[in-house]
Enzyme design. Sequence first.
Site, short mmCIF file in Angstrom:
data_model
loop_
_atom_site.label_atom_id
_atom_site.label_comp_id
_atom_site.label_asym_id
_atom_site.label_seq_id
_atom_site.Cartn_x
_atom_site.Cartn_y
_atom_site.Cartn_z
N LYS A 281 -63.25 118.33 17.37
CA LYS A 281 -63.28 116.94 17.80
C LYS A 281 -61.99 116.25 17.40
O LYS A 281 -61.53 116.35 16.27
CB LYS A 281 -64.48 116.22 17.17
N GLU A 366 -85.15 110.25 17.16
CA GLU A 366 -85.75 108.95 16.86
C GLU A 366 -87.27 109.03 16.72
O GLU A 366 -87.86 108.33 15.89
CB GLU A 366 -85.39 107.94 17.96
N ARG A 394 -87.10 105.46 22.76
CA ARG A 394 -87.50 106.86 22.73
C ARG A 394 -88.62 107.11 21.73
O ARG A 394 -89.29 108.14 21.78
CB ARG A 394 -86.29 107.72 22.40
#
Length: 641
Positions: A281, A366, A394
């Site tokens: 990244k 979540e 969610r």
Amino acid sequence: MTLLTRIRGPRDLDTLSPEQLVQLAAEIRTFLVDAVSKTGGHLGPNLGVVELTIALHRVFDSPQDRILWDTGHQSYVHKLLTGRQDFSRLKMKGGLSGYPSQAESDHDVIENSHASTVLGWADGLAKANEVLGKDDHVVAVIGDGALTGGMAWEALNNIAAAKDRPLVIVVNDNERSYAPTIGGLANHLATLRTTDGYERFLARGKDLLGRTPVVGKPLYETLHGAKKGLKDFIAPQGMFEDLGLKYVGPIDGHDMEALESALARAKRFNGPVIIHCLTEKGRGYQPALQDEADRFHAVGKIHPDTGLPIASSGLDWTSVFGEEMVRLGEERPDVVAITAAMLQPVGLDKFAKAFPDRVYDVGIAEQHGAASAAGLATGGVHPVFAVYATFLNRAFDQVLMDVALHRCGVTFVLDRAGVTGTDGASHNGMWDMSILQVVPGLRIAAPRDADQVRAQLREAVSVDDAPTVVRFSKGAVGPAVKAVGRIGGLDVLREPGTDTPDVLLVSVGALAPMCLEIAGLLDQQGISTTVVDPRWVKPVDEALVPLADRHRVVVTVEDGIRTGGVGAAVAQALRDANVDVPLRDFGIPPRFLDHASRAELLTEIGLTAPDIARQVTGLVSRLDGRFDDSAATESAEPVRD
């Protein structure tokens, strides 16, 4: 003419030599740093997938072959290779979306930008190909962070059930989602990263034993039969293969030749294949590589040479919450924090530094986070689950059935609530005050300024027999809006100056300054207005009903969807009390909002002081028998359902 400017579509990549591909990758990274530094956006993830994206488009034939991106943080390179190289208005109104967008290109499929969904999509598309007899390919790119989400493993369980249904899964493993990926899966992938020699070991063994007379072949077959156990000992990718998924890797995600070879083999394989791809990244941009927090996952406008922000936005809502959490943690050892792979974005990094044993990163899960919070509360502590407002959607079932049903003292802190703007439809936090209205016992606080964030967070964590929610906006927090009085639990922000006021204006959260502006505009029309901030918008404060009965009109203004929102709850409370006062509710219409600035979107939907003042003036004029068509209708359309 640079190579990048010659790329108008994926097939333009086919004629490039290996040396040109390396040059193209370098040009793309230079372009990304230059373009994204001017607009802001997801820089680090895209710098990490340059070679991978090039290889995908050389091996597969998009859009006939569906290349799917989980979350979409890493789709900028894909946009560049599919004919979208004007990044001058990235994430701005009229410009490119920061995520895949079906309206932009046939090459884009998923645009919900919520993590861990791509494998479900891929499973469905592969099944559709099978039903229709199509031989198109489906490729799903998912990050190691997104693999911490339960949805991903539900999909893998189904994908593996059809061993002859082609589907390619690319695990983009950069050890991070926003921040470093944590948990059991992360540890498993870390093992795979560091032990890539078993295939070479087995190949050398086969060669040696093949030259050994008499016993060589039987001995090799014995070893080959034990291959599964050997793999688990040297590199335990057996977790994937136990599901029935062919595993390839780990592959260097910056080695174009290795990537193309692995993808081509997977393309030929008549079944589900996982390609484990190691990427870095922020690759190629030193400021990103030096940013240990999140490798420039998402940046605002920055200096391209240094990576430093061009301007500070001042005190923001998130940092106010984060600082108050530390103070709460010092005072109350029973307060713990939960994050879903977003420790820094939701402001819990300082709490984690101060109390490392009292913060839990559940990964992009979540649902699990909410259920775990119920367990923590039942166990005797008070969990504060900080999450973007759009992502709490969610976990609705867990909020309802695990937390609320069991009367657990859990506080949900919803960052980026309301219209957030530039991240588009999936990131506007506009659903929470509507969805959560149906949860029995749950209480919702909507602070109007930094002082109220601090105060209402403390009020929320003092509740130990019901779930509480504290929601606040994105970005800079404005000056404090002082109350001039208190009626019940309502803060009075403006008194009408008369005993017979016309309008009761109910202001929700960060819209308080705008509501005071509305009152000023109404005053210019001779309309007296009381402005109140209920602070806690669920349940409706008992003092609001008799107060409404002393006014001619009630107006609610909220930064949430109108359908079933605060205005609807106030209207129901008035009906239940037989208070027959006209009510007009202003908020977000029930539709998806395109990416644009917050101010542009509020103007588009008619949620501005002049728009609302004109409509309220028209309503009062109608009550007075002096109806003015132009005043009432000029801006009525944007806020209708």
